[in-house]
Motif scaffolding. Structure first.
Motif, short mmCIF file in Angstrom:
data_model
loop_
_atom_site.label_atom_id
_atom_site.label_comp_id
_atom_site.label_asym_id
_atom_site.label_seq_id
_atom_site.Cartn_x
_atom_site.Cartn_y
_atom_site.Cartn_z
N UNK A 128 0.86 -1.18 0.00
CA UNK A 128 0.00 0.00 0.00
C UNK A 128 0.90 1.23 0.00
N UNK A 129 0.63 2.18 -0.90
CA UNK A 129 1.36 3.45 -0.96
C UNK A 129 0.58 4.52 -0.20
N UNK A 130 1.28 5.35 0.55
CA UNK A 130 0.63 6.42 1.30
C UNK A 130 1.18 7.78 0.93
N UNK A 131 0.32 8.80 0.92
CA UNK A 131 0.71 10.15 0.52
C UNK A 131 0.04 11.17 1.42
N UNK A 132 0.67 12.32 1.55
CA UNK A 132 0.05 13.49 2.17
C UNK A 132 -0.43 14.41 1.06
N UNK A 133 -1.59 15.04 1.29
CA UNK A 133 -2.14 15.99 0.32
C UNK A 133 -1.81 17.40 0.80
N UNK A 134 -1.12 18.17 -0.01
CA UNK A 134 -0.84 19.56 0.32
C UNK A 134 -2.15 20.35 0.22
N UNK A 135 -2.61 20.90 1.34
CA UNK A 135 -3.92 21.56 1.35
C UNK A 135 -3.93 22.84 0.53
N UNK A 136 -2.76 23.39 0.25
CA UNK A 136 -2.68 24.64 -0.52
C UNK A 136 -2.73 24.40 -2.01
N UNK A 137 -1.97 23.39 -2.49
CA UNK A 137 -1.90 23.18 -3.94
C UNK A 137 -2.33 21.79 -4.38
N UNK A 138 -2.69 20.92 -3.45
CA UNK A 138 -3.17 19.59 -3.80
C UNK A 138 -2.11 18.57 -4.14
N UNK A 139 -0.85 19.00 -4.13
CA UNK A 139 0.23 18.11 -4.53
C UNK A 139 0.40 16.96 -3.53
N UNK A 140 0.63 15.76 -4.06
CA UNK A 140 0.86 14.60 -3.23
C UNK A 140 2.35 14.45 -2.93
N UNK A 141 2.66 14.00 -1.72
CA UNK A 141 4.03 13.67 -1.35
C UNK A 141 4.01 12.39 -0.55
N UNK A 142 4.95 11.50 -0.82
CA UNK A 142 4.98 10.20 -0.16
C UNK A 142 5.21 10.35 1.33
N UNK A 143 4.51 9.52 2.13
CA UNK A 143 4.72 9.54 3.58
C UNK A 143 5.83 8.58 3.98
N UNK A 144 6.39 7.87 3.02
CA UNK A 144 7.47 6.93 3.30
C UNK A 144 7.38 5.74 2.37
N UNK A 145 8.20 4.75 2.63
CA UNK A 145 8.24 3.56 1.79
C UNK A 145 6.89 2.86 1.81
N UNK A 146 6.56 2.20 0.70
CA UNK A 146 5.31 1.44 0.63
C UNK A 146 5.27 0.39 1.73
N UNK A 147 4.09 0.18 2.28
CA UNK A 147 3.91 -0.80 3.35
C UNK A 147 3.59 -2.16 2.76
N UNK A 148 4.38 -3.17 3.12
CA UNK A 148 4.15 -4.53 2.65
C UNK A 148 3.02 -5.15 3.47
N UNK A 149 2.05 -5.72 2.79
CA UNK A 149 0.94 -6.39 3.45
C UNK A 149 1.25 -7.89 3.48
N UNK A 150 1.88 -8.29 4.53
CA UNK A 150 2.34 -9.67 4.66
C UNK A 150 1.15 -10.63 4.71
#
Length: 633
Positions: free
Chosen positions: A496-518
């Protein structure tokens, strides 16, 4: 002894014979034991000059002619001291206002002033005699008038209002003109609505005329909310979003005329009341259906099936945030619409013909309605295009124009930055649109990022138009804390990939490495709970039942934390997920299982299958949704 007194009088007062002026006298008996007793009905009343005033056996004196008289009373040979009474002469009556004009439907209060000659010295004086005259309107089809002089308009025209002394000898008059009905205020609809948190209400205004009729507003309207924490409203359109529990006064102000109107919106906590799921090949003719359910999350059987509704091979149902409308995308790329009965959850097709989003049939279609309910967007996987429509929605529901879709210019076959799109979603404010692109299924996919023009619904790619995900991403979700998550089915590990949404411009930025679903074999979907503290990951499964995983979330950073408990089984080929607004019931539809798996959500985010663990759906069920609008909304 007997002493006579006039009730409520401190000294002799004038009455007028010409207007039948009168006084009520009272007689009080004083006794040797120190007590008193009202003897007004027992005494013999007298007037020394009956040509000036008469008095009856109850002590009621009436003026007869100009002059002076003395009022007396006696009982059993005991005589009271007399009281002088002066009767003056009424010479004329003035009616005010003399020439009033009112709009149809309004009233006019008239007053009558009597002009007198004093009996004492022949001088003149005036006083209000409105309550002593008889009022009349010469044309009761124009206006009527009551005993107090209040005239009510009935129809356009003129009428003569008269005030006549009770002896009929003296008359005063005025001319009343009744004109066309005129705007008095704004009438707001709905008048006092109740809405659930997260839903919308469309307000409208008309001019309320003086006769009770209405007409369209003649000038632009500005809308406002006095409690924006509870509800915000678009200043020009009247579209309101319910945000938190409470009340907000919604006010409309018309420019130029400055007419205003107010409606009180009550916002209640959101609660799942119904649920719907699309069955692509369900129904008696196997051409598709929509399964409907009543919802009671506190019950041991939280979903109770309602009657199936025939539908044209629906792939996904989308609820309008007003609660009035349900849209579904069918297998041929058309958008269909039903009215939702907010009382019993039943569906009725609208008058709108299905709107073509794509001419490519038997493709995979998914869509999203923005949180304000103004726009709907659909993506097609096979042809990598996006379609956008503006929603025409008026209240109350049921009007011929409700649910009409109009193509957004430039979005009839939009292809910018799309690469086999599999999912589409907005941020929680409806400012930005995100499309998950599967790509070639071998290399990392992407999320396309767009801003939404809040007036037209048009899209503009952000400065960084795409961001990478894992391999073969499928479905995604946003949360209340400004994060976005995507389930990736491909690659060496399921993630699963996770991102933060910039509330000013909507740009996504990764919150870190993808989480492995074991332990997952095909991570197809993700969902967050209403607080943004928990993440649920759906495993489609591999030739067997699927399963659902639960994880903690860092609500501030969006980082996926530890797994909660053990994964819980689903039925065959789970696809969609929905969680009720209170966060205590999770529903998962099973494409090959033709049912919906249900789970109780614990206080720590863990899942426990309900008993029984599922409710039936129909063939090829996809994308269950909860209906949260208030009854009658």
């Amino acid at each position: 002894m007997v002493r006579n007194t006039r009730k409520a009088a401190v000294k002799p007062q004038d009455i007028t014979a010409a207007v039948c002026g009168s006084f009520q006298y009272a007689a009080t008996g004083y006794y040797s034991n120190g007590t008193t007793q009202d003897q007004s009905g027992a005494v013999t009343w007298s007037s020394s000059d009956t040509s000036v005033a008469s008095i009856d056996n109850t002590g009621f004196a009436s003026g007869v002619g100009i002059g002076f008289t003395n009022i007396g009373a006696s009982l059993n040979g005991i005589t009271a001291s007399t009281v002088p009474l002066e009767v003056d002469l009424l010479t004329s009556i003035d009616v005010a206002p003399p020439r009033p004009s009112v709009a149809l439907g309004l009233s006019e209060q008239f007053a009558a002033t009597g002009n007198f000659i004093l009996a004492a010295d022949g001088s003149s004086f005036s006083q209000d005699i409105s309550a002593q005259v008889t009022w009349n309107s010469s044309d009761t089809e124009v206006a009527t008038i009551d005993a107090t002089g209040n005239a009510t308009s009935v129809g356009q025209g003129t009428t003569t209002i008269t005030a006549t002394s009770c002896d009929g000898l003296t008359v005063g008059s005025a001319t009343l003109t009744v004109g066309p009905a005129a705007p008095q205020s704004l009438q707001i609809t709905p008048a006092s609505p109740t809405a659930s948190v997260g839903t919308t209400v469309q307000f409208a205004a008309v001019e309320l005329l003086s006769d009770g009729s209405t007409q369209p507003t003649q000038h632009p309207i500005t809308w406002s909310s006095d409690t924006t924490e509870v509800a915000t409203i678009d200043a020009s359109s009247g579209l309101t979003q319910a945000l938190t529990v409470g009340t907000a006064n919604i006010t409309a102000t018309e420019s130029v005329s400055n007419l205003t109107g107010t409606s009180t919106l009550t916002v209640q906590a959101a609660a799942a009341r119904f649920a719907y799921v699309a069955n692509i090949r369900g129904g008696s003719s196997s051409s598709g259906s929509i399964s409907s359910y009543t919802v009671d999350v506190s019950s041991s059987t939280p979903l109770t099936p309602l009657a199936e509704t025939s539908a044209s091979s629906p792939e996904q149902v989308l609820l309008h945030p007003s609660g009035d409308l349900l849209y579904y995308v069918d297998l041929t790329g058309k958008l269909n619409s039903d009215f939702v009965n907010s009382t019993d959850g039943s569906l009725t097709p609208t008058a709108q013909a299905p709107t073509t989003a794509s001419n490519t049939s038997d493709d995979d279609y998914v869509g999203v309605i923005d949180p304000t309910g103004r726009f709907i967007y659909v993506v097609t996987n096979g042809t990598s295009v996006l379609y956008g429509f503006k929603i025409t929605h008026t209240q109350p529901a049921g009007g011929a124009a409700d649910g009409k879709l109009t193509a957004i210019p430039g979005l009839t076959a939009y292809t910018t930055n799309l690469n086999f799109p599999s999912w589409i979603m907005t941020d929680r404010a409806g400012k930005y649109l995100y499309v998950v692109n599967q790509g070639d299924g071998v290399n990392p996919g992407t999320v396309s990022e767009y801003s939404i023009n809040q007036s037209t619904g048009a899209l503009t790619a952000l400065s960084t138009p795409t961001i990478s995900t894992g391999v073969n991403p499928v479905f995604g979700a946003t949360d209340v804390n400004g994060h976005l998550y995507v389930a990736n089915t491909g690659g060496a590990q399921r993630t699963v990939s996770g991102y933060s949404i910039n509330s000013t411009n909507g740009q996504l930025s990764s919150v870190g490495a993808d989480t492995v679903i074991t332990g997952a074999s095909d991570t197809i979907n993700v969902l967050t709970d209403p607080t943004g503290n928990y993440l649920y990951v759906l495993d489609y499964g591999s030739d067997s039942n699927g399963q659902v995983f639960a994880y903690n979330l860092n609500s501030s950073t969006g980082v996926i934390g530890s797994e909660i408990g053990s994964p819980q089984p689903t039925d065959l080929a789970p696809t969609g997920m929905a969680i009720d607004p209170t966060g205590v019931l999770l529903a998962i539809d099973n494409y090959d299982g033709a049912d919906i798996s249900l789970y109780a959500v614990g206080s720590s985010g863990g899942l426990t299958p309900t008993t029984p663990p599922s409710v039936p759906a129909d063939t090829n069920a996809e994308f269950v949704v909860f209906y949260t609008a208030a009854s009658g909304q």
